[in-house]
Write an enzyme that holds these catalytic residues in place. Sequence first.
Site, PDB file in Angstrom:
ATOM      1  N   ASP A 178      35.451  44.706  36.147  1.00  0.00           N
ATOM      2  CA  ASP A 178      36.093  46.213  36.802  1.00  0.00           C
ATOM      3  C   ASP A 178      35.879  46.473  38.038  1.00  0.00           C
ATOM      4  O   ASP A 178      35.296  46.696  38.658  1.00  0.00           O
ATOM      5  CB  ASP A 178      35.094  46.824  35.574  1.00  0.00           C
ATOM      6  CG  ASP A 178      35.405  48.412  35.395  1.00  0.00           C
ATOM      7  OD1 ASP A 178      37.292  49.009  35.421  1.00  0.00           O
ATOM      8  OD2 ASP A 178      34.886  49.243  35.944  1.00  0.00           O
ATOM      9  N   THR A 224      41.256  50.401  37.187  1.00  0.00           N
ATOM     10  CA  THR A 224      41.044  50.807  38.618  1.00  0.00           C
ATOM     11  C   THR A 224      40.750  49.625  40.178  1.00  0.00           C
ATOM     12  O   THR A 224      40.710  50.089  41.028  1.00  0.00           O
ATOM     13  CB  THR A 224      39.625  50.865  37.949  1.00  0.00           C
ATOM     14  OG1 THR A 224      39.429  49.801  37.583  1.00  0.00           O
ATOM     15  CG2 THR A 224      39.477  51.395  37.700  1.00  0.00           C
TER      16      THR A 224
HETATM   17  P1  ADP Z   1      42.613  47.115  36.587  1.00  0.00           P
HETATM   18  O1  ADP Z   1      41.159  47.202  36.717  1.00  0.00           O
HETATM   19  O2  ADP Z   1      43.740  47.756  37.664  1.00  0.00           O
HETATM   20  O3  ADP Z   1      43.020  47.546  35.007  1.00  0.00           O
HETATM   21  P2  ADP Z   1      42.809  44.417  35.266  1.00  0.00           P
HETATM   22  O4  ADP Z   1      41.830  43.208  35.881  1.00  0.00           O
HETATM   23  O5  ADP Z   1      42.880  45.148  34.326  1.00  0.00           O
HETATM   24  O6  ADP Z   1      42.921  45.365  36.513  1.00  0.00           O
HETATM   25  O7  ADP Z   1      44.473  44.081  35.148  1.00  0.00           O
HETATM   26  C1  ADP Z   1      45.273  44.804  35.312  1.00  0.00           C
HETATM   27  C2  ADP Z   1      46.924  44.109  35.399  1.00  0.00           C
HETATM   28  O8  ADP Z   1      47.186  43.121  34.725  1.00  0.00           O
HETATM   29  C3  ADP Z   1      48.232  44.683  35.044  1.00  0.00           C
HETATM   30  O9  ADP Z   1      48.888  45.432  35.873  1.00  0.00           O
HETATM   31  C4  ADP Z   1      48.359  44.827  33.512  1.00  0.00           C
HETATM   32  O10 ADP Z   1      49.351  45.037  33.578  1.00  0.00           O
HETATM   33  C5  ADP Z   1      48.404  42.778  34.211  1.00  0.00           C
HETATM   34  N1  ADP Z   1      48.537  42.298  32.733  1.00  0.00           N
HETATM   35  C6  ADP Z   1      47.155  43.181  31.806  1.00  0.00           C
HETATM   36  N2  ADP Z   1      47.530  42.048  30.836  1.00  0.00           N
HETATM   37  C7  ADP Z   1      48.649  40.951  30.736  1.00  0.00           C
HETATM   38  C8  ADP Z   1      49.283  40.219  30.213  1.00  0.00           C
HETATM   39  N3  ADP Z   1      49.109  38.820  29.095  1.00  0.00           N
HETATM   40  N4  ADP Z   1      50.370  40.044  30.554  1.00  0.00           N
HETATM   41  C9  ADP Z   1      50.608  39.644  32.726  1.00  0.00           C
HETATM   42  N5  ADP Z   1      50.149  40.823  33.046  1.00  0.00           N
HETATM   43  C10 ADP Z   1      49.046  41.025  32.469  1.00  0.00           C
END
Ligand code: ADP
Length: 540
Positions: free
Chosen positions: A60, A93
């Site tokens: 996170d 985040t």
């Molecule tokens: P954040 O802290 O910004 O939420 P994450 O590590 O949760 O960071 O990553 C979020 C990113 O991953 C977003 O841009 C989301 O669209 C992308 N994402 C989540 N699930 C998928 C998926 N199944 N396929 C492609 N991209 C994904």
Amino acid sequence: MQPQIILLKEGTEASQGRSQIISNINACQAIVDCVRTTLGPRGMDKLMVEAQGKATISNDGATIMKLLDVVHPAAKTLVDIAKSQDAEVGDGTTSVVLLAGEFLKQMKPFIEEGVHSQIIIRSVRKATQLAVQFINEIAVKPKKDDEVELRQLLEKCAATAMGSKLINQQKDFFSKMVVDAVMMLDELLPLNMIGIKKVPGGALEDTLLVAGVAFKKTFSYAGFEMQPKQYTDPKIALLNIELELKAERDNAEVRLESVEEYQKVVDAEWTILYDKLEKLHLSGAKAVLSKLPIGDVATQYFADRDMFCAGRVPEEDLKRTMKACGGSILTTVADLSDSVLGTCEHFEERQIGGDRFNIFTGCPQAKTCTIIIRGGAEQFMEETERSLHDAIMIVRRAKKNDAVVAGGGAIEMELSKHLRDISRTIAGKEQMLISAIARALEVIPRQLCDNAGFDSTNILNKLRQKHAQGNRWMGVDILNEDVADNMEKCVWEPSLVKINALSAASEATCLILSVDETIKNPKSGEGPAPQGRPGARRPF
Ligand code: ADP
Ligand code: MG
């Protein structure tokens, strides 16, 4: 000879001008590099060890940034936006930090070439405004009155939020649970009405959702085994009273002449205690919870009268019980009427893993629920809790404001194309600046590819082509190393997450670009020229 003008204390560090902006940008870049690899479903986790040796494993962005303990004054801005994104929408985040970093990186050449910061700032603001407008235009709004459709939407959003976390293997299981939990709340969706407890042991899938309040059985004395473990419609007394014979404190002194007088003191104490217990019994309360200890005598007394008691209940649990079951937390038993006693439909004590839980269900007042997380390692459960928190926040947001966009870089690519198109219609420096912002937005799909080990140049080229042809929701397909329509693939995110991330990133960019001087006073007591600790990098 001209007299020397001394303005600042000796040892004050001041740096200003263009080079100052550049050095701030570089510092931010260093921060961004720390979280870069955690983005997306194939992102890596970070293991952080604090000074006390406590280890945290997290994916996170906000948690990592909080633990980084950044000292650079400009780079702290990035920590702040991550925190604010976490508080405001809960997810996105990492994205917000990455975006801010990329905006700054794209603006750096302009600063170096001598474009005035104010012009850059104006363009960044304009680009953000255009982007936010565009998100609102193209966001998809499913019909709200359709229960089934709304539920599906919420589950998809929760699954996307959890897709990038440690628990992504179980995301289907958890997204249902998270949506159930949020659905139990009332209109205002207060977050503190969802309690999250962790019980070591068992598998992740043993995690359960309790429709009501649940907390761990508190410290108890001999005799509790005799207490019954189930009631229907019990009255509940919530107390802030010690039901224990007071131990003699070493600072209290009572001078007595005879054994009889001592007996009187003891008797008086028993009378006081029995008086309280009797009042509680007569009030008809079946469950007695107290923030303070409930002693041996009282436990036995209640057990004899078929009542349940628990002492040393943590304050937040007691408050949640009060909000859920009604009644008030009492500091005296003088006036025990039904109006100050809470009630619920069902109470039971259940064994969960190695712990016993007191579970209150069917609470009349507030809608509340508790998630009891099971799992192996402590750190794993903590990360699960953080991931559930992200998902819960997302579901709340999506329920309030139900527009969604496609994730996986799809929305970023579409925004990028939109801004590039607009920039072509603008004359002057702004054209370059806005198209630089458009380029910066591509950082999200690029990083998603990089983290998954894909050829990012190849995939980005494909994406640009698809978007130019009008395939609005084309994004990175993490499973097949290709591009795919992420709206169809159900990688959905609330549009609010993206809007908030963009605005926060642009604010941070403007803030950092508008600082052209840093003056740092020497710490009192330090030598005249603080060069920093030996071996440490100087903060500027
Ligand atoms: P954040 O802290 O910004 O939420 P994450 O590590 O949760 O960071 O990553 C979020 C990113 O991953 C977003 O841009 C989301 O669209 C992308 N994402 C989540 N699930 C998928 C998926 N199944 N396929 C492609 N991209 C994904
Ligand atoms: Mg996320």
